[in-house]
Design an enzyme around this catalytic site. Structure first.
Site, mmCIF file in Angstrom:
data_model
loop_
_atom_site.group_PDB
_atom_site.id
_atom_site.type_symbol
_atom_site.label_atom_id
_atom_site.label_comp_id
_atom_site.label_asym_id
_atom_site.label_seq_id
_atom_site.Cartn_x
_atom_site.Cartn_y
_atom_site.Cartn_z
ATOM 1 N N GLN A 98 -52.731 35.158 -1.912
ATOM 2 C CA GLN A 98 -51.879 34.147 -2.347
ATOM 3 C C GLN A 98 -52.571 32.712 -2.254
ATOM 4 O O GLN A 98 -53.268 32.446 -1.077
ATOM 5 C CB GLN A 98 -50.547 33.953 -1.838
ATOM 6 C CG GLN A 98 -49.531 33.079 -2.430
ATOM 7 C CD GLN A 98 -48.265 32.959 -1.742
ATOM 8 O OE1 GLN A 98 -48.177 32.647 -0.544
ATOM 9 N NE2 GLN A 98 -47.149 33.337 -2.258
ATOM 10 N N TYR A 179 -43.653 23.653 -1.732
ATOM 11 C CA TYR A 179 -45.167 23.400 -1.536
ATOM 12 C C TYR A 179 -45.662 22.486 -2.655
ATOM 13 O O TYR A 179 -44.854 22.110 -3.711
ATOM 14 C CB TYR A 179 -45.916 24.421 -1.243
ATOM 15 C CG TYR A 179 -45.540 25.167 0.290
ATOM 16 C CD1 TYR A 179 -45.508 24.314 1.350
ATOM 17 C CD2 TYR A 179 -45.055 26.500 0.203
ATOM 18 C CE1 TYR A 179 -45.360 25.155 2.669
ATOM 19 C CE2 TYR A 179 -44.746 26.933 1.378
ATOM 20 C CZ TYR A 179 -44.733 26.007 2.705
ATOM 21 O OH TYR A 179 -44.470 26.682 3.797
#
Length: 363
Positions: A98, A179
């Site tokens: 990721q 994020y």
């Protein structure tokens, strides 16, 4: 009838089953944000998953938001990840990394030269991060200048190439949980007046450019994306129209022919009905494999795949405490309870010492 345990092809990847290990931050990287030998064993133990999505890994020094999380932007980190991928592949598993940039969810002590974190905005998030010594409020960010954004996109592209060098089967771009990419998507955070702010098409620009760059580097068949349309994680307030925003975002990505999209339904690690959202409508905008996440237990996961509501189900905390989760789900066996005190930081305890079913029998 399709089952959770049937094989599936997603993009370029052939998976043995439809059970996915979700990305889980564990804060156990070695100095230099290098994945450790413990990490290689941790992921090897869980190679029975159809697919492992690693813990989030920052694409640049500026992308780090928590202490002892791994990076994927230099030679030492790539070498550390290569030990992980070799171990998983030797055990017959498939693994993607990721790719992460935390944006404003960071602290000056984690940033190069103690600089402020960067974001779509200069407004501080009302949340905390994990630094040396414990949890502390995040620092006030500065808004990225328009001319800096191509550099951020390039960092994601470079990280995707590093992932291939490290032996990964692909990547998942982290576009969720408040994020950096999510900070650009939501008008509750994004207060820009340039080409990356305002209208939905502008706010999805960073996501679109990142995904185009990653796909251009490694191909859509090895690329996935994580989204969380309504989660409030990390002070991510609700967008004024999340349905329109995320349907537009997913629709824009259709030409890239991504391998999969993973969607966090509801509040990350919390209420699945946190806010209204039509996930089925979102899925209709995407032709690739559809992966669902958040609080799925065995009956729900079986039903999701059997009904066609999802192609795969990703499990988070159950994989922490059950390295043989696939077998346990298949046999409807009891699950080990996780020890929350060992989730973040530490060593082998609570990381690679959870027993399998066979070890229970032997004991």
């Amino acid at each position: 009838m399709t089952t959770l345990f049937d094989p599936i092809r997603i993009g370029d990847l052939e998976l043995a089953n439809r059970i996915v290990m979700a990305p889980l931050t564990r804060n156990r990287a070695a100095p230099g944000e290098v994945p450790s030998d413990l990490a290689a064993e941790y992921y090897r133990q869980r190679a029975g998953a159809g697919l492992i999505i690693t813990e989030a890994s920052h694409v640049s020094p500026e992308g780090q938001g928590y202490v002892d999380t791994p990076g994927i932007y230099n030679v030492r980190q790539v070498a550390g990840w290569r030990r992980v991928t070799d171990a998983v592949h030797a055990a017959g598993g498939r693994i993607v990394v990721q790719l992460w940039h935390v944006g404003r969810v960071s602290h000056v002590s984690l940033q190069p030269d103690g600089q402020p974190p960067v974001s779509s905005t200069a407004r501080r998030a009302d949340t905390k991060t994990f630094i040396r010594g414990g949890f502390e409020p995040v620092s006030t960010p500065r808004a990225l200048a328009t001319e800096e954004i191509p550099g951020v996109v390039a960092r994601f592209r470079d990280a995707a190439r590093h992932a291939m060098d490290a032996g990964f089967d692909g990547v998942e771009v982290h576009g969720a949980n408040g994020y950096l990419i999510d900070q650009f998507l939501r008008d509750s955070i994004n207060d820009r007046t340039d080409a990356y702010g305002g209208a939905i098409g502008n706010r999805t620009r960073l996501l679109r450019e990142v995904m185009q760059a990653v796909v251009g580097e490694i191909g859509g068949g090895r690329t996935g994306l994580r989204l969380s349309p309504v989660t409030p994680s990390n002070d991510a307030g609700q967008d004024s129209d999340p349905q329109a925003l995320f349907e537009h975002a997913v629709g824009e990505l259709a030409p890239l022919r991504l391998a999969f999209i993973e969607v966090v339904e509801g509040q990350t690690a919390g209420a699945r009905d946190y806010a209204p959202f039509d996930y089925a409508a979102l899925r209709r905008r995407f032709d690739g494999a559809w992966m669902v996440n958040n609080g799925y237990q065995r009956p729900m996961a079986l039903e999701a795949v059997a009904s066609g509501a999802a192609d795969l189900v990703s499990f988070g905390r159950p994989f922490i405490s059950n390295p043989d989760l696939v077998r346990r789900l298949h046999d409807d066996a009891p699950l080990n309870a996780p020890d929350a005190s060992t989730f973040y930081g530490g060593g082998a305890e609570g990381y690679i010492d959870y027993p399998t079913l066979d070890q229970h029998v032997a004991a």
